[in-house]
Motif scaffolding. Structure first.
Motif, PDB file in Angstrom:
ATOM      1  N   GLY A 133      24.843  45.344  43.517  1.00 11.98           N
ATOM      2  CA  GLY A 133      25.381  44.048  44.243  1.00 11.98           C
ATOM      3  C   GLY A 133      25.932  42.893  43.500  1.00 11.98           C
ATOM      4  N   GLN A 134      26.646  43.241  42.179  1.00 14.07           N
ATOM      5  CA  GLN A 134      27.142  42.302  40.989  1.00 14.07           C
ATOM      6  C   GLN A 134      28.693  42.225  41.455  1.00 14.07           C
ATOM      7  OE1 GLN A 134      24.773  40.773  39.440  1.00 14.07           O
ATOM      8  NE2 GLN A 134      23.352  41.297  40.726  1.00 14.07           N
ATOM      9  N   ASN A 135      29.054  40.978  41.440  1.00 15.98           N
ATOM     10  CA  ASN A 135      30.437  40.521  41.555  1.00 15.98           C
ATOM     11  C   ASN A 135      31.030  40.977  40.130  1.00 15.98           C
ATOM     12  OD1 ASN A 135      30.320  39.299  43.975  1.00 15.98           O
ATOM     13  ND2 ASN A 135      29.705  37.350  43.143  1.00 15.98           N
ATOM     14  N   ALA A 136      30.619  40.899  38.948  1.00 15.82           N
ATOM     15  CA  ALA A 136      31.241  41.041  37.773  1.00 15.82           C
ATOM     16  C   ALA A 136      30.165  41.568  36.764  1.00 15.82           C
ATOM     17  CB  ALA A 136      31.841  39.769  37.279  1.00 15.82           C
ATOM     18  N   VAL A 137      30.868  41.963  35.639  1.00 13.06           N
ATOM     19  CA  VAL A 137      29.855  42.146  34.356  1.00 13.06           C
ATOM     20  C   VAL A 137      30.677  41.577  33.352  1.00 13.06           C
ATOM     21  CG1 VAL A 137      28.629  44.290  35.422  1.00 13.06           C
ATOM     22  CG2 VAL A 137      30.881  44.518  34.048  1.00 13.06           C
ATOM     23  N   VAL A 138      30.224  41.472  32.051  1.00  9.66           N
ATOM     24  CA  VAL A 138      30.968  41.032  30.681  1.00  9.66           C
ATOM     25  C   VAL A 138      31.049  42.342  30.081  1.00  9.66           C
ATOM     26  CG1 VAL A 138      30.892  39.589  28.677  1.00  9.66           C
ATOM     27  CG2 VAL A 138      29.894  38.530  31.000  1.00  9.66           C
ATOM     28  N   VAL A 139      32.150  42.464  29.594  1.00 11.84           N
ATOM     29  CA  VAL A 139      32.523  43.633  28.775  1.00 11.84           C
ATOM     30  C   VAL A 139      33.268  43.076  27.519  1.00 11.84           C
ATOM     31  CG1 VAL A 139      33.694  45.802  28.500  1.00 11.84           C
ATOM     32  CG2 VAL A 139      32.782  45.264  30.714  1.00 11.84           C
ATOM     33  N   ALA A 140      32.814  43.673  26.341  1.00 13.24           N
ATOM     34  CA  ALA A 140      33.626  43.273  25.015  1.00 13.24           C
ATOM     35  C   ALA A 140      33.690  44.325  24.087  1.00 13.24           C
ATOM     36  CB  ALA A 140      32.691  42.158  24.475  1.00 13.24           C
ATOM     37  N   VAL A 141      34.723  44.559  23.539  1.00 14.59           N
ATOM     38  CA  VAL A 141      34.736  45.681  22.292  1.00 14.59           C
ATOM     39  C   VAL A 141      34.642  44.692  21.180  1.00 14.59           C
ATOM     40  CG1 VAL A 141      36.154  47.099  21.031  1.00 14.59           C
ATOM     41  CG2 VAL A 141      36.334  47.179  23.686  1.00 14.59           C
ATOM     42  N   VAL A 142      33.521  45.272  20.243  1.00 15.26           N
ATOM     43  CA  VAL A 142      33.437  44.595  19.214  1.00 15.26           C
ATOM     44  C   VAL A 142      34.447  44.360  18.324  1.00 15.26           C
ATOM     45  CG1 VAL A 142      31.855  44.186  17.183  1.00 15.26           C
ATOM     46  CG2 VAL A 142      30.862  45.211  19.245  1.00 15.26           C
ATOM     47  N   GLY A 143      34.861  43.312  18.166  1.00 16.89           N
ATOM     48  CA  GLY A 143      36.018  42.985  17.264  1.00 16.89           C
ATOM     49  C   GLY A 143      37.160  42.438  18.103  1.00 16.89           C
ATOM     50  N   GLY A 144      36.929  42.423  19.366  1.00 16.97           N
ATOM     51  CA  GLY A 144      37.870  41.998  20.347  1.00 16.97           C
ATOM     52  C   GLY A 144      37.366  40.826  21.381  1.00 16.97           C
ATOM     53  N   LEU A 145      37.958  40.341  22.229  1.00 12.30           N
ATOM     54  CA  LEU A 145      37.419  39.427  23.090  1.00 12.30           C
ATOM     55  C   LEU A 145      36.600  39.840  24.237  1.00 12.30           C
ATOM     56  CD1 LEU A 145      40.866  37.419  23.241  1.00 12.30           C
ATOM     57  CD2 LEU A 145      38.908  37.157  21.617  1.00 12.30           C
ATOM     58  N   ALA A 146      35.460  38.940  24.555  1.00 11.98           N
ATOM     59  CA  ALA A 146      34.813  39.191  25.863  1.00 11.98           C
ATOM     60  C   ALA A 146      35.441  38.823  27.053  1.00 11.98           C
ATOM     61  CB  ALA A 146      33.261  38.339  25.698  1.00 11.98           C
ATOM     62  N   LEU A 148      35.516  39.124  31.726  1.00 10.04           N
ATOM     63  CA  LEU A 148      34.753  39.707  32.979  1.00 10.04           C
ATOM     64  C   LEU A 148      35.513  40.930  33.516  1.00 10.04           C
ATOM     65  CD1 LEU A 148      34.526  36.384  34.962  1.00 10.04           C
ATOM     66  CD2 LEU A 148      32.603  37.943  33.900  1.00 10.04           C
ATOM     67  N   ARG A 149      34.745  41.886  33.943  1.00  7.92           N
ATOM     68  CA  ARG A 149      35.224  43.138  34.649  1.00  7.92           C
ATOM     69  C   ARG A 149      34.699  42.758  36.200  1.00  7.92           C
ATOM     70  NH1 ARG A 149      37.235  47.998  34.285  1.00  7.92           N
ATOM     71  NH2 ARG A 149      36.614  49.473  35.993  1.00  7.92           N
ATOM     72  N   LEU A 150      35.343  42.671  37.052  1.00  9.95           N
ATOM     73  CA  LEU A 150      35.102  42.298  38.466  1.00  9.95           C
ATOM     74  C   LEU A 150      34.805  43.565  39.116  1.00  9.95           C
ATOM     75  CD1 LEU A 150      37.993  39.663  39.526  1.00  9.95           C
ATOM     76  CD2 LEU A 150      35.524  39.156  38.673  1.00  9.95           C
ATOM     77  N   HIS A 151      34.018  43.175  40.200  1.00  6.63           N
ATOM     78  CA  HIS A 151      33.510  44.251  41.266  1.00  6.63           C
ATOM     79  C   HIS A 151      34.753  45.234  41.552  1.00  6.63           C
ATOM     80  CE1 HIS A 151      31.949  46.325  44.814  1.00  6.63           C
ATOM     81  NE2 HIS A 151      30.778  46.001  44.357  1.00  6.63           N
ATOM     82  N   PRO A 152      34.591  46.684  41.661  1.00  3.24           N
ATOM     83  CA  PRO A 152      35.845  47.343  41.880  1.00  3.24           C
ATOM     84  C   PRO A 152      36.429  47.098  43.476  1.00  3.24           C
ATOM     85  CG  PRO A 152      33.711  48.723  42.137  1.00  3.24           C
ATOM     86  CD  PRO A 152      33.570  47.362  41.496  1.00  3.24           C
ATOM     87  N   TRP A 153      35.830  46.375  44.081  1.00  3.08           N
ATOM     88  CA  TRP A 153      36.469  46.264  45.443  1.00  3.08           C
ATOM     89  C   TRP A 153      36.562  44.603  45.503  1.00  3.08           C
ATOM     90  CZ3 TRP A 153      31.758  48.883  47.975  1.00  3.08           C
ATOM     91  CH2 TRP A 153      31.863  50.278  47.573  1.00  3.08           C
ATOM     92  N   ALA A 154      36.486  43.961  44.299  1.00  5.23           N
ATOM     93  CA  ALA A 154      36.872  42.330  44.591  1.00  5.23           C
ATOM     94  C   ALA A 154      37.943  42.170  45.188  1.00  5.23           C
ATOM     95  CB  ALA A 154      36.823  41.946  43.101  1.00  5.23           C
ATOM     96  N   VAL A 155      37.913  40.879  46.115  1.00  6.09           N
ATOM     97  CA  VAL A 155      39.012  40.300  46.549  1.00  6.09           C
ATOM     98  C   VAL A 155      38.693  38.929  46.436  1.00  6.09           C
ATOM     99  CG1 VAL A 155      40.018  39.683  48.692  1.00  6.09           C
ATOM    100  CG2 VAL A 155      39.189  41.907  48.509  1.00  6.09           C
ATOM    101  N   ILE A 156      39.772  38.092  45.428  1.00  2.00           N
ATOM    102  CA  ILE A 156      39.652  36.792  45.095  1.00  2.00           C
ATOM    103  C   ILE A 156      40.088  35.781  46.064  1.00  2.00           C
ATOM    104  CG2 ILE A 156      40.385  35.073  43.412  1.00  2.00           C
ATOM    105  CD1 ILE A 156      40.748  37.803  41.318  1.00  2.00           C
ATOM    106  N   VAL A 157      39.098  34.981  46.327  1.00  2.00           N
ATOM    107  CA  VAL A 157      39.456  34.194  47.474  1.00  2.00           C
ATOM    108  C   VAL A 157      39.549  32.533  47.075  1.00  2.00           C
ATOM    109  CG1 VAL A 157      38.998  35.332  49.313  1.00  2.00           C
ATOM    110  CG2 VAL A 157      37.327  33.817  48.417  1.00  2.00           C
ATOM    111  N   ASP A 158      40.283  31.607  47.602  1.00  2.00           N
ATOM    112  CA  ASP A 158      40.263  30.076  47.196  1.00  2.00           C
ATOM    113  C   ASP A 158      38.667  29.555  47.490  1.00  2.00           C
ATOM    114  OD1 ASP A 158      42.859  30.036  46.349  1.00  2.00           O
ATOM    115  OD2 ASP A 158      43.733  29.540  48.218  1.00  2.00           O
TER     116      ASP A 158
END
Length: 159
Positions: A133-146, A148-158
């Motif tokens: 039940g998580q909205n997002a996780v943090v993902v980074a490729v070392v040497g790149g930028l961190a 957010l990866r949003l939930h696969p069913w995410a719908v962004i609302v105001d």
């Protein structure tokens, strides 16, 4: 194996997982970190993820939590149980991980115990976001930028 998803699937009322822009902004402003053998690695969204002895350039790292599903605060006991189930899932996936946490730099919400998982697939991260039940996780490729990866069913609302 402890399962959590069925009680949480309703969060989006059939329209997906609703995530307010203000909540995404809070996730983006949060400070994340992993406790590596060489010391604490800080991760911030949009900032570089530096290489270390434990994590060379190109290694993928994801900070995942099972705490406070869909940002609903649970007791420490409930959160500890959920974290144990996440650690079990990481072991089942045969992935390396390090203790981690994510927290609000202003201190408005307590740091959440997390796991910094080495080289997880997007599919696995999506499965864990659904299960825990998580909205997002943090993902980074070392040497790149961190980022957010949003939930696969995410719908962004105001809001």
């Amino acid at each position: 194996m402890t399962e959590f998803a069925p009680a949480l699937m309703d969060q989006g009322n059939g329209d997906g997982v609703l995530i307010a822009r203000s909540l995404i902004a809070a996730y983006e402003a949060a400070h994340y970190g992993a406790d590596l053998p060489s010391g604490r690695m800080a991760l911030e969204i949009g900032k570089p993820c530096p290489p270390t002895d434990a994590l060379p350039v190109g290694t993928r790292l994801a900070v995942v939590t099972a705490w406070n599903p869909f940002s609903n605060v649970l007791s420490d006991t409930e959160n500890a149980s959920r974290h144990e189930a996440l650690v079990e899932a990481i072991y089942v996936a045969r992935l390396a991980w390090y203790p981690a946490s994510g927290g609000d730099p202003a201190g408005e919400w307590e740091p959440e115990i997390s796991a910094a998982v080495v080289d997880p697939s997007d599919e696995l991260l999506d499965q864990w976001m659904i299960r825990f039940g998580q909205n997002a996780v943090v993902v980074a490729v070392v040497g790149g930028l961190a980022q957010l990866r949003l939930h696969p069913w995410a719908v962004i609302v105001d809001g």
